[in-house]
Design a protein around this motif. Structure first.
Motif, PDB file in Angstrom:
ATOM      1  N   SER A 128       0.805  -1.233   0.000  1.00  9.94           N
ATOM      2  CA  SER A 128       0.000   0.000   0.000  1.00  9.94           C
ATOM      3  C   SER A 128       0.828   1.269   0.000  1.00  9.94           C
ATOM      4  O   SER A 128       0.295   2.356  -0.195  1.00  9.94           O
ATOM      5  N   GLY A 129       2.140   1.161   0.239  1.00 11.73           N
ATOM      6  CA  GLY A 129       2.977   2.348   0.278  1.00 11.73           C
ATOM      7  C   GLY A 129       2.831   3.081   1.597  1.00 11.73           C
ATOM      8  O   GLY A 129       2.404   2.518   2.610  1.00 11.73           O
ATOM      9  N   GLU A 130       3.178   4.364   1.594  1.00 14.00           N
ATOM     10  CA  GLU A 130       3.101   5.172   2.819  1.00 14.00           C
ATOM     11  C   GLU A 130       1.646   5.288   3.241  1.00 14.00           C
ATOM     12  O   GLU A 130       0.810   5.777   2.499  1.00 14.00           O
ATOM     13  N   SER A 131       1.355   4.825   4.458  1.00 13.57           N
ATOM     14  CA  SER A 131      -0.032   4.742   4.916  1.00 13.57           C
ATOM     15  C   SER A 131      -0.131   5.015   6.405  1.00 13.57           C
ATOM     16  O   SER A 131       0.856   4.923   7.151  1.00 13.57           O
ATOM     17  N   MET A 132      -1.344   5.348   6.844  1.00  8.17           N
ATOM     18  CA  MET A 132      -1.664   5.399   8.260  1.00  8.17           C
ATOM     19  C   MET A 132      -2.582   4.219   8.560  1.00  8.17           C
ATOM     20  O   MET A 132      -3.535   3.974   7.824  1.00  8.17           O
ATOM     21  N   VAL A 133      -2.265   3.484   9.632  1.00 11.02           N
ATOM     22  CA  VAL A 133      -3.002   2.263   9.956  1.00 11.02           C
ATOM     23  C   VAL A 133      -3.527   2.376  11.384  1.00 11.02           C
ATOM     24  O   VAL A 133      -2.726   2.403  12.327  1.00 11.02           O
ATOM     25  N   PRO A 134      -4.841   2.463  11.561  1.00 11.15           N
ATOM     26  CA  PRO A 134      -5.390   2.598  12.910  1.00 11.15           C
ATOM     27  C   PRO A 134      -5.010   1.408  13.792  1.00 11.15           C
ATOM     28  O   PRO A 134      -4.951   0.271  13.317  1.00 11.15           O
ATOM     29  N   CYS A 135      -4.743   1.700  15.050  1.00 10.57           N
ATOM     30  CA  CYS A 135      -4.346   0.716  16.061  1.00 10.57           C
ATOM     31  C   CYS A 135      -2.877   0.324  15.929  1.00 10.57           C
ATOM     32  O   CYS A 135      -2.151   0.286  16.934  1.00 10.57           O
ATOM     33  N   LEU A 136      -2.397   0.041  14.707  1.00 16.21           N
ATOM     34  CA  LEU A 136      -0.973  -0.230  14.542  1.00 16.21           C
ATOM     35  C   LEU A 136      -0.158   1.025  14.869  1.00 16.21           C
ATOM     36  O   LEU A 136       0.972   0.927  15.357  1.00 16.21           O
ATOM     37  N   ASP A 137      -0.735   2.201  14.616  1.00 17.02           N
ATOM     38  CA  ASP A 137      -0.013   3.443  14.894  1.00 17.02           C
ATOM     39  C   ASP A 137       0.101   3.737  16.390  1.00 17.02           C
ATOM     40  O   ASP A 137       0.726   4.723  16.790  1.00 17.02           O
ATOM     41  N   LEU A 138      -0.487   2.868  17.215  1.00 22.87           N
ATOM     42  CA  LEU A 138      -0.365   3.020  18.664  1.00 22.87           C
ATOM     43  C   LEU A 138       0.860   2.287  19.209  1.00 22.87           C
ATOM     44  O   LEU A 138       1.210   2.445  20.382  1.00 22.87           O
ATOM     45  N   VAL A 139       1.511   1.478  18.375  1.00 26.69           N
ATOM     46  CA  VAL A 139       2.673   0.704  18.810  1.00 26.69           C
ATOM     47  C   VAL A 139       3.899   1.620  18.837  1.00 26.69           C
ATOM     48  O   VAL A 139       4.222   2.273  17.843  1.00 26.69           O
ATOM     49  N   ASN A 140       4.590   1.654  19.963  1.00 26.39           N
ATOM     50  CA  ASN A 140       5.734   2.545  20.141  1.00 26.39           C
ATOM     51  C   ASN A 140       7.018   1.968  19.563  1.00 26.39           C
ATOM     52  O   ASN A 140       7.093   0.784  19.190  1.00 26.39           O
ATOM     53  N   HIS A 141       8.049   2.815  19.534  1.00 23.08           N
ATOM     54  CA  HIS A 141       9.338   2.473  18.919  1.00 23.08           C
ATOM     55  C   HIS A 141      10.335   1.935  19.938  1.00 23.08           C
ATOM     56  O   HIS A 141      10.352   2.334  21.097  1.00 23.08           O
ATOM     57  N   SER A 142      11.186   1.039  19.457  1.00 27.38           N
ATOM     58  CA  SER A 142      12.376   0.624  20.198  1.00 27.38           C
ATOM     59  C   SER A 142      13.394   0.105  19.194  1.00 27.38           C
ATOM     60  O   SER A 142      13.038  -0.569  18.233  1.00 27.38           O
ATOM     61  N   SER A 143      14.657   0.441  19.424  1.00 31.10           N
ATOM     62  CA  SER A 143      15.707  -0.080  18.539  1.00 31.10           C
ATOM     63  C   SER A 143      15.913  -1.579  18.765  1.00 31.10           C
ATOM     64  O   SER A 143      16.516  -2.260  17.948  1.00 31.10           O
ATOM     65  N   GLN A 144      15.414  -2.089  19.900  1.00 35.36           N
ATOM     66  CA  GLN A 144      15.398  -3.535  20.152  1.00 35.36           C
ATOM     67  C   GLN A 144      13.949  -4.019  20.051  1.00 35.36           C
ATOM     68  O   GLN A 144      13.394  -4.593  20.999  1.00 35.36           O
ATOM     69  N   ALA A 145      13.339  -3.777  18.897  1.00 31.75           N
ATOM     70  CA  ALA A 145      11.919  -4.073  18.699  1.00 31.75           C
ATOM     71  C   ALA A 145      11.625  -5.556  18.862  1.00 31.75           C
ATOM     72  O   ALA A 145      12.434  -6.417  18.497  1.00 31.75           O
TER      73      ALA A 145
END
Length: 478
Positions: free
Chosen positions: A210-227
Motif C-alpha cells: 500500500s505504500g506510505e499509509s496510516m493504519v489505525p491501532c498499529l499506529d499506537l505501537v511505540n518504537h524501540s531499537s530492540q523491537a
C-alpha cells in the motif's frame, strides 16, 4: 476546530465493529510514552516455528493510503469535491485532506451536511491534539535549535506548511460549505494543518503493497531499537503485526516496532518528536550552498537537479565519513574541463546540458567523484572538495557552540523538549568535531601528494612572476 472525544475504553467495541483483531494484546496508557501495546500473557515465538505469532490484524478497508483515499472519494461526493479542488498533488497531501475531513466530521461543532461518518471519524478523536515534533514547538523552543541541522529544516517545513494552508484556503473558497468554515467561523486554522502534518509524519508507515499509509491501532505501537515485533501485509491485504521469531514478551510488557534503524537523531526528532538514546545511527545532514564567487553556480544547481546535501556519518567504529556528490561539481570550473550548453530541440524546447572533458554527463552529474578519477589532477580536485567541506563543518560547529553558550534552555522549555534539544546538540557537536579531525588528516595527506605539491608549487611561481601575470591579463583581455 474543537476535537471530538473517543477514549481507550471505547476502542475494544470500535475494533470489534470494524474487524480489528487484538490477539493476546491490549492497548494501554504507558508512563512517559503515551498509548502503547501490551502483552496480556507471556508471548513466545520459537525460531523453529513455521509461522510467526500474530498479534494484531487490521483489514485493508481501514488502511489510509493513496488507494484508500480514492476509494472514499468514490463513496462521498462532498469529499470528492474537496479532493478535486484542493488535492491530487501528492499521496501525503490527499491523506491530509482526508484527515481534515475527519476533523470536521468528528468535531462537536459539526452541523452536518458533509455526508456520513466513517470508522476513521471516531478513531481520529483518539489521536493526540498535540505532537512533540518541532513544527509544533513554541517560538522560544524553536530558537534553541539554532546551530543544529534542524534549524533551517524546521523553518523550511513551516514555510511550506503555511503556503499549503494558504493555497488550501484559496481553493476551498470555491466550495460554499468550506468557505463558510474558513472565512466566517475561522474554525480551521494553520495550527490544525500543522497538527495534521505532524500526525501523518509521526504515524505513517511504509507498507510493502500500500505504500506510505496510516493504519489505525498499529499506529499506537511505540518504537524501540530492540523491537520485539514487526508489521507486514498478508495475502488478503490485511496489515498484520507479528512477534519476531525467537522473541519473548512477558505478560504486562510493552510490544514495540522499529521506526527506522537508519534514521539520524535529527530525522527521529523531526518526524517523531524524540531521539532514541539506544540507537546506533549517528549522522548529520547539512544543506550545501554553491560557492559565492562561482559564476557557474546557477547552472550547476540546475544540472544537479536535487537540493545538494552534505551527510556526515559515523561507522560502527565511530569513524566519521562524509558524502556530498554536489561538492565535486562545486569545485570544478571551465579551465578544468567543465562546460555547460543549452541545446534546443526541433520542437523549440531548450535543455541545459553539462559536459566533462567534452562528454555529456548531464544524467550522471551526481557521480562527478567517479568521473574525475582518471583525471591527472584528481588529487587537486579532492583537495578542493575537502577544503570546502571543512569550511562548512567548521562554520556549523562554531554556530552550534555559540548557540550553546548563549542561552539557557532549562526552565524555559518543557522537560521533553529540553532533553531532546540537549541530546541533539551533544550528538551533532561530537560528529562535527570528529569530522573536522578526520578531514584535517585527509587534507594533510593530500598536501603531501607529489601531484599536489607540484601543482601548488607551479601555481605559486606563476603568481610571483609579473611577466606571467601580464601575459595572463593580456590573454584574458583578448
Amino acid at each position: 476546530m474543537r476535537r471530538g472525544h473517543f477514549s481507550l475504553n471505547e476502542l475494544p467495541a470500535w475494533s470489534t465493529l470494524n474487524g480489528v483483531n487484538f490477539l493476546d494484546v491490549i492497548v494501554a496508557s504507558i508512563n512517559g510514552r503515551g498509548n502503547g501495546l501490551v502483552a496480556k500473557k507471556d508471548l513466545i515465538s520459537q525460531e523453529s516455528d513455521s509461522e510467526p505469532l500474530t498479534l494484531l490484524t487490521i483489514p485493508k478497508e481501514l488502511v489510509l493510503s493513496a488507494e484508500g483515499v480514492e476509494e472514499y472519494a468514490k463513496e462521498n461526493k462532498y469529499f470528492r469535491q474537496l479532493l478535486d479542488t484542493a488535492g491530487r498533488q501528492s499521496a501525503r497531501g490527499d491523506i491530509l485532506l482526508f484527515l481534515l475531513y475527519q476533523l470536521v466530521l468528528s468535531s462537536p461543532d459539526y452541523q452536518a451536511g458533509l455526508g456520513p461518518s466513517t470508522p476513521w471519524t471516531q478513531y481520529f478523536s483518539l489521536l493526540p491534539s498535540h505532537v512533540s515534533t518541532p513544527t509544533m514547538w513554541s517560538e522560544l523552543e524553536l530558537s534553541y535549535l539554532k546551530g543544529t541541522s534542524l534549524d533551517s529544516a524546521v523553518a523550511a517545513k513551516l514555510t511550506v506548511l503555511t503556503k499549503e494552508f494558504d493555497d488550501l484556503r484559496e481553493n476551498m473558497a470555491t466550495l460554499p460549505y468550506w468557505n463558510d468554515i474558513l472565512s466566517i467561523d475561522e474554525s480551521i486554522t494553520i495550527r490544525d494543518w500543522i497538527l495534521l502534518d505532524a500526525l501523518y509524519r509521526s504515524r505513517s508507515l511504509g507498507l510493502p503493497k500500500s505504500g506510505e499509509s496510516m493504519v489505525p491501532c498499529l499506529d499506537l505501537v511505540n518504537h524501540s531499537s530492540q523491537a520485539t515485533a514487526y508489521f507486514d501485509e498478508n495475502s488478503e491485504d490485511e496489515v498484520v503485526l507479528y512477534l519476531r521469531k525467537g522473541g519473548l514478551v512477558p505478560a504486562g510488557s510493552e510490544i514495540t516496532i522499529d521506526y527506522g534503524q537508519e534514521k539520524s537523531p535529527a530525522e527521529m526528532l523531526f518526524s517523531y518528536g524524540f531521539i532514541d538514546p539506544n540507537s546506533a545511527a549517528r549522522s548529520i545532514t547539512l544543506p550545501l550552498e554553491p560557492l559565492e564567487d562561482d559564476p557557474l553556480a546557477i547552472p550547476k544547481l540546475h544540472a544537479f537537479g536535487t537540493p545538494p546535501k552534505l551527510k556526515l556519518e559515523e561507522d560502527e567504529s565511530g569513524v566519521p565519513h562524509w558524502t556530498a556528490p554536489f561538492v565535486y561539481l562545486m569545485c570544478l570550473n571551465e579551465e578544468d574541463g567543465l562546460r555547460f550548453r543549452v541545446l534546443q530541440e526541433t520542437d523549440g524546447s531548450r535543455h541545459l546540458k553539462i559536459f566533462w572533458q567534452n562528454i555529456d554527463v548531464t544524467d550522471v552529474s551526481n557521480t562527478m567523484k567517479d568521473l574525475i578519477q582518471d583525471h591527472e589532477l584528481r588529487q587537486i580536485f579532492e583537495l578542493r572538495a575537502v577544503t570546502v567541506i571543512m569550511g562548512i563543518i567548521q562554520q556549523q560547529l562554531e554556530q552550534l557552540i555559540s548557540a550553546q553558550n548563549g542561552d539557557s534552555v532549562a526552565g524555559r522549555a518543557s522537560t521533553k523538549v529540553y532533553q531532546a534539544i540537549s541530546q541533539l546538540r551533544s550528538l551533532e557537536t561530537s560528529i562535527l568535531q570528529k569530522s573536522i579531525q578526520a578531514l584535517d588528516e585527509q587534507r594533510d595527506q593530500l598536501l603531501r601528494d607529489d601531484t599536489v605539491v607540484e601543482y601548488l608549487t607551479m601555481m605559486g611561481s606563476d603568481q610571483n612572476d609579473p611577466g606571467a601575470e601580464a601575459a595572463t591579463d593580456e590573454e584574458d583581455f583578448s
